[in-house]
Design an enzyme around this catalytic site. Structure first.
Site, mmCIF file in Angstrom:
data_model
loop_
_atom_site.group_PDB
_atom_site.id
_atom_site.type_symbol
_atom_site.label_atom_id
_atom_site.label_comp_id
_atom_site.label_asym_id
_atom_site.label_seq_id
_atom_site.Cartn_x
_atom_site.Cartn_y
_atom_site.Cartn_z
ATOM 1 N N HIS A 232 -2.875 1.343 6.761
ATOM 2 C CA HIS A 232 -3.180 1.226 5.331
ATOM 3 C C HIS A 232 -3.349 2.615 4.737
ATOM 4 O O HIS A 232 -3.802 3.551 5.411
ATOM 5 C CB HIS A 232 -4.448 0.400 5.111
ATOM 6 C CG HIS A 232 -4.660 0.019 3.672
ATOM 7 N ND1 HIS A 232 -3.870 -0.915 3.031
ATOM 8 C CD2 HIS A 232 -5.546 0.471 2.735
ATOM 9 C CE1 HIS A 232 -4.275 -1.030 1.769
ATOM 10 N NE2 HIS A 232 -5.276 -0.196 1.566
ATOM 11 N N CYS B 15 0.814 -1.224 0.000
ATOM 12 C CA CYS B 15 0.000 0.000 0.000
ATOM 13 C C CYS B 15 0.845 1.271 0.000
ATOM 14 O O CYS B 15 0.654 2.163 -0.833
ATOM 15 C CB CYS B 15 -0.985 -0.014 1.170
ATOM 16 S SG CYS B 15 -0.247 0.125 2.809
ATOM 17 N N HIS C 130 -5.658 1.749 -4.687
ATOM 18 C CA HIS C 130 -4.766 1.283 -3.614
ATOM 19 C C HIS C 130 -4.342 -0.155 -3.882
ATOM 20 O O HIS C 130 -4.893 -0.845 -4.747
ATOM 21 C CB HIS C 130 -5.452 1.405 -2.250
ATOM 22 C CG HIS C 130 -6.578 0.428 -2.034
ATOM 23 N ND1 HIS C 130 -6.783 -0.239 -0.859
ATOM 24 C CD2 HIS C 130 -7.578 -0.004 -2.868
ATOM 25 C CE1 HIS C 130 -7.849 -1.011 -0.948
ATOM 26 N NE2 HIS C 130 -8.346 -0.889 -2.150
#
Length: 337
Positions: free
Chosen positions: A300, A252, A312
């Site tokens: 995240h 990420c 993402h």
């Protein structure tokens, strides 16, 4: 007269034979009843159905929520290790010439002391002391004193600098020891993470994700944001690989780092650092190109596209994709640059 033996009564024969037979019959009956009960239980026991794809995905997502902070901690330590290695190189470059310079200065002072104090005056100095006029002798001795004083001052300066960098050298040694420990910890974490990801991947259903990329975005955007969005969207479909920063796979924070690097903005490969490297913006003021972070531990991050959408790198088994930001608890938004 012998007593006649009477034959056993017929009723007595039946009674004497009955106990063993009854026991055997009862035992057979109990066995049959037990088997029937067990069989009925087996037939009536509910069968456990295999988990559905949605259930598996939910289980994996929950497990990933626990695993991702460990991955981001790994990224943080690795980023720090890179900085520390550069510090080590810079310190070593400063220490080496100072060490050589101090040794040379000490050698010069040693030679001077040896000539004038340990071995006694040389033949030339002896002749100078005997034949030189007082003013000449005074002048020469003053020159020698000044020479010694200059050497002494030089050495003092070098030794002071060397002492300063000896202290830095101790820090360097401590830093190297810390790096070694960090490397060992990283190796252990990597092994643990790899093992857990293998377990997750083994349970994952094989699916194909098709996407046309990011949605069309209309509006006034900064040049850097435009470039970052374009770069991130070009990675849609690339696999998630933890610790990866491109160009063909990402985690990420690796994806957001890669996207903004293309726009000339360098972000650290760690969600916590990226949170601190951007300007805070409210959800109401968020615009395409901002970074959107999730969970209280900032484990995240994605690149916001507007309209509650982001691009993402979700997790192992799910490639880079466009999805809603409402599937996870939003921690906040940051604007790089």
């Amino acid at each position: 007269m012998p007593v006649a033996t009477m034959p056993p009564h017929r009723h007595d024969l039946k009674v004497s034979a009955r106990p063993g037979g009854l026991r055997r019959a009862a035992h057979r009956l109990l066995v049959l009843v037990a088997a029937a009960v067990v069989g009925a239980g087996l037939l009536s026991a509910p069968a456990h159905a295999a988990p559905s794809v949605d259930e598996l995905e939910a289980q994996i997502d929950k497990k990933w929520e626990q695993l991702e902070p460990t991955i981001e901690q790994y990224n943080k330590v690795r980023a720090q290790l890179k900085v520390n290695r550069q510090k080590s190189t810079d310190l070593q470059k400063k220490i080496e010439p100072l060490s050589l310079q101090s040794e040379l200065a000490l050698n010069r002072v040693g030679d001077l002391a040896s000539r004038y104090y340990m071995s006694g005056p040389s033949h030339d100095i002896g002749a100078l002391l005997v034949s030189a006029k007082p003013d000449t002798l005074t002048e020469q001795l003053t020159v020698l004193d000044r020479l010694a004083a200059q050497e002494h001052k030089e050495v003092e300066g070098v030794l002071a600098m060397r002492a300063k960098y000896d202290g830095e050298k101790q820090k360097l040694d401590s830093l190297i020891a810390t790096q070694t420990r960090q490397q060992n910890e990283l190796a252990a974490k990597k092994k643990q993470i790899d093992a857990e990801i293998k377990q997750l991947e083994a349970a994952m259903p094989k699916t194909t994700v098709k996407t046309a990329g990011c949605p069309t975005i209309n509006g006034v955007l900064a040049v850097a944001a435009q470039k970052a969005i374009k770069t991130a969207c070009q990675q849609v479909g690339d696999p998630y690989v933890w610790g990866a920063t491109g160009p063909n796979s990402f985690d990420c924070s690796g994806l957001t780092q890669y996207a903004y690097k293309s726009a000339g903005i360098y972000l650290t490969h760690h969600t916590g650092d990226q949170w601190n490297e951007g300007k805070a913006v409210s959800r109401a003021d968020a615009r395409p190109g901002d970074l959107v972070f999730f969970y209280s531990g900032l484990s995240h991050v994605g690149l916001y596209l507007g309209n509650n959408q982001m691009v993402h790198a979700p997790r192992a088994g799910k490639p880079v994709q466009v999805s809603s930001i409402n599937t996870m608890p939003v921690a906040g938004f940051r604007r790089p640059g």
